[in-house]
Design an enzyme around this catalytic site. Structure first.
Site, PDB file in Angstrom:
ATOM      1  N   ARG A   1      -8.743  -0.545   4.583  1.00  0.00           N
ATOM      2  CA  ARG A   1      -7.883   0.464   3.954  1.00  0.00           C
ATOM      3  C   ARG A   1      -6.524  -0.132   3.597  1.00  0.00           C
ATOM      4  O   ARG A   1      -5.874   0.319   2.666  1.00  0.00           O
ATOM      5  CB  ARG A   1      -7.654   1.635   4.925  1.00  0.00           C
ATOM      6  CG  ARG A   1      -8.904   2.364   5.310  1.00  0.00           C
ATOM      7  CD  ARG A   1      -8.594   3.589   6.083  1.00  0.00           C
ATOM      8  NE  ARG A   1      -7.614   4.426   5.369  1.00  0.00           N
ATOM      9  CZ  ARG A   1      -7.225   5.615   5.801  1.00  0.00           C
ATOM     10  NH1 ARG A   1      -7.694   6.097   6.929  1.00  0.00           N
ATOM     11  NH2 ARG A   1      -6.348   6.323   5.116  1.00  0.00           N
TER      12      ARG A   1
ATOM     13  N   ASP B   1       4.838   0.870  12.032  1.00  0.00           N
ATOM     14  CA  ASP B   1       3.622   0.217  11.522  1.00  0.00           C
ATOM     15  C   ASP B   1       3.488  -1.225  11.999  1.00  0.00           C
ATOM     16  O   ASP B   1       2.477  -1.866  11.721  1.00  0.00           O
ATOM     17  CB  ASP B   1       3.598   0.249   9.991  1.00  0.00           C
ATOM     18  CG  ASP B   1       3.361   1.653   9.476  1.00  0.00           C
ATOM     19  OD1 ASP B   1       3.535   1.874   8.260  1.00  0.00           O
ATOM     20  OD2 ASP B   1       3.045   2.540  10.277  1.00  0.00           O
TER      21      ASP B   1
ATOM     22  N   LYS C   1       0.848  -1.210   0.000  1.00  0.00           N
ATOM     23  CA  LYS C   1       0.000   0.000   0.000  1.00  0.00           C
ATOM     24  C   LYS C   1       0.877   1.250   0.000  1.00  0.00           C
ATOM     25  O   LYS C   1       0.665   2.177  -0.779  1.00  0.00           O
ATOM     26  CB  LYS C   1      -0.884   0.006   1.242  1.00  0.00           C
ATOM     27  CG  LYS C   1      -1.603   1.326   1.494  1.00  0.00           C
ATOM     28  CD  LYS C   1      -2.477   1.309   2.731  1.00  0.00           C
ATOM     29  CE  LYS C   1      -1.744   1.553   3.997  1.00  0.00           C
ATOM     30  NZ  LYS C   1      -1.463   2.963   4.326  1.00  0.00           N
ATOM     31  N   ASN C   2       1.882   1.269   0.867  1.00  0.00           N
ATOM     32  CA  ASN C   2       2.676   2.495   1.047  1.00  0.00           C
ATOM     33  C   ASN C   2       3.730   2.709  -0.030  1.00  0.00           C
ATOM     34  O   ASN C   2       4.423   3.722  -0.016  1.00  0.00           O
ATOM     35  CB  ASN C   2       3.290   2.524   2.447  1.00  0.00           C
ATOM     36  CG  ASN C   2       2.213   2.756   3.501  1.00  0.00           C
ATOM     37  OD1 ASN C   2       1.072   3.085   3.171  1.00  0.00           O
ATOM     38  ND2 ASN C   2       2.555   2.547   4.753  1.00  0.00           N
TER      39      ASN C   2
ATOM     40  N   CYS D   1      -4.954  12.587  12.277  1.00  0.00           N
ATOM     41  CA  CYS D   1      -5.687  11.322  12.251  1.00  0.00           C
ATOM     42  C   CYS D   1      -5.554  10.726  13.647  1.00  0.00           C
ATOM     43  O   CYS D   1      -4.954  11.328  14.536  1.00  0.00           O
ATOM     44  CB  CYS D   1      -5.138  10.387  11.178  1.00  0.00           C
ATOM     45  SG  CYS D   1      -3.582   9.657  11.624  1.00  0.00           S
TER      46      CYS D   1
ATOM     47  N   ARG E   1       0.263  14.816  12.619  1.00  0.00           N
ATOM     48  CA  ARG E   1       0.806  14.505  11.285  1.00  0.00           C
ATOM     49  C   ARG E   1       0.820  15.722  10.360  1.00  0.00           C
ATOM     50  O   ARG E   1       0.214  15.734   9.303  1.00  0.00           O
ATOM     51  CB  ARG E   1       0.057  13.328  10.674  1.00  0.00           C
ATOM     52  CG  ARG E   1       0.138  12.093  11.572  1.00  0.00           C
ATOM     53  CD  ARG E   1      -0.533  10.892  11.010  1.00  0.00           C
ATOM     54  NE  ARG E   1       0.245  10.330   9.900  1.00  0.00           N
ATOM     55  CZ  ARG E   1      -0.199   9.277   9.198  1.00  0.00           C
ATOM     56  NH1 ARG E   1      -1.355   8.742   9.473  1.00  0.00           N
ATOM     57  NH2 ARG E   1       0.521   8.804   8.188  1.00  0.00           N
TER      58      ARG E   1
END
Ligand code: EPZ
Length: 416
Positions: A396, A304, A22-23, A116, A121
């Site tokens: 997500r 993460d 994803k990243n 978030c 952030r």
């Protein structure tokens, strides 16, 4: 809102495949804005965040075609360098269109992403870097409005290691006039994946994978075909799930080289791990040893994976100390894990986790992507049923989660 129901107590066993990262996919899709020619990406994960970004890019005038995990972006007709609040608020990585839009169109209007669950952030480093490259930037009415006829190469130094900050500035520098040096650059593998794609598109970049990246601007970039790297955090998440359950399994379509810190911690906890060029085999002991964790920028232990290791330590033998040094509020999963019977004490950015013999199933609530993953891991090892609410957070970042867990023998069902 969908929920996930998990029957705990199953020792996972089997094989499952890892998706594209994803990243890495998020910045890579934004890189296609830098050229008038089509760029085709393979191994694109099917995730809500990817869908959101593709909708955002399409409304700019980019032609998006998708065939399974292959996506082609054609930005020849890009004529609307705008990222509106309604779309950015649901996916803060939308800020990654800022650098490419300024470099390609000479102007960009991008909604500030806002904070978030895990922290404020801010994007001040992204803005500071573009200003150093000559962009005129106004931050007003919740938008970043950047203008520059042509960016100029500059020597940039970010105040802290920022992954998307490095990615935004690297993309912008590809079309700047002259050389840009980014010091204190992020070394995450996803940054390197982006650099390799930009080079395939004709960019002149050196220092990839180091904390000093040199980009010599070129007049234009051309199209390319690029395969997105495997998702190292998805890989680490499933390794933790198998380990916590005392099981064994094989993850295919992934590489171990981007997960050294995580694999070392799993070996310290008692797991036997064998790495092949495109797969990882793990065999866990009946009960893991507690392992201390301190998050930091790559190649150190990734933030993460912090929540997943809190779940793993919740049932390990002994006491673990977990220090979160990247985000200021990334322990939201702790209170939910406590509902399952975990013994966790929080003091600022430090969590002390005393392993218990058994967690008890309960209803818990997901708060952010990786916190949700830690609740899944805890539910897999808890006695009885665990119901996780608000699992849109999981969708997500984890493709076909229940299918992949089922392939490992887990009893997981999605409840509408
Ligand atoms: C990326 O976020 C990842 N997201 C995050 O993954 C990951 O947790 C994070 O890097 C750290 O590894 C994507 O790549 C899309 P940062 P990013 O800029 O780039 C502060 C997930 O779960 N900072 O490296 O937004 C910031 O507040 C997500 O997949 C500033 O102060 O993170 C944080 O404390 C969550 N000003 C620290 O730096 C800035 O301009 C690192 O943030 C930029 C960052």
């Amino acid at each position: 809102m969908d929920k996930l129901s998990i029957q705990g107590g199953v020792r996972l066993a089997g094989e499952t495949a890892i998706s594209g990262a994803k990243n890495a996919a998020l910045p890579l899709l934004c890189a296609a804005l830098l050229t008038r020619e089509p760029v085709t990406f393979s191994n694109v994960p099917r995730l809500n965040d990817i869908d959101t970004l593709l909708r955002l890019i399409a409304q700019m005038g980019v032609k998006v075609t998708r065939d399974g995990s292959t996506v082609t972006l054609d930005a020849a007709q890009l004529d609307n360098p705008l990222a509106p609040y309604e779309m950015v608020k649901t996916m803060r990585a939308s800020i990654l269109v800022l650098g490419p839009l300024v470099a390609r169109c000479g102007e960009a209007r991008v909604s500030l992403p806002g904070g978030c669950a895990i922290g404020a952030r801010p994007v001040d480093q992204h803005i500071k870097g573009l200003q150093a490259m000559g962009a005129e930037i106004a931050v007003e009415h919740g938008y970043v409005h950047a203008v520059s006829r042509r960016l100029k190469g500059a020597r940039l130094f970010t105040d802290m290691v920022t992954v998307t900050g490095t990615e935004n500035l690297m993309m912008a520098a590809c079309l700047a006039d002259g050389e840009t040096v980014i010091e204190n650059a992020a070394r995450e593998p996803e940054v390197a994946d982006l650099a390799h794609c930009l080079i395939a598109m004709g960019a002149d970049i050196s220092g990839v994978g180091t904390d000093v990246i040199h980009i010599r601007g070129v007049e234009r970039l051309h199209g390319a075909t690029y395969r997105i790297m495997p998702d190292r955090i998805e890989t680490g998440t499933y390794l933790c799930a198998i380990a916590a359950s005392g099981g064994e399994g094989v993850l295919t379509g992934t590489v171990a080289s981007t997960l050294d810190a995580v694999i070392e911690k799993l070996r310290d906890s008692g797991c036997d791990i064998v790495c092949s060029p495109d797969s990882i085999r793990i065999k866990a002991p009946a009960r893991l040893n507690a392992v201390n964790v301190r998050t930091a920028p790559y190649p150190a232990f990734p933030t993460d994976m912090q929540a997943q290791f809190m779940a793993l330590n919740a049932v390990a033998q002994g006491t673990a100390v977990i220090r979160e040094t990247i985000f200021e509020n990334r322990f939201m999963h702790a209170v939910e894990l406590q509902r399952l019977g975990a013994d966790i004490g929080i003091d600022g950015n430090t969590a002390v986790v005393k392993g218990v013999a058994q967690l008890q199933g309960a209803t818990v609530m997901a708060t952010d992507l990786r916190a949700s993953a830690s609740l899944v891991i805890a539910g897999l090892v808890a006695e009885g049923e665990t119901v996780i609410e608000r699992i849109y957070h999981l969708d997500r970042g984890y493709e076909r989660l229940e299918d992949k867990l089922a392939a490992l023998g887990a009893k997981v069902t999605r409840v509408a």
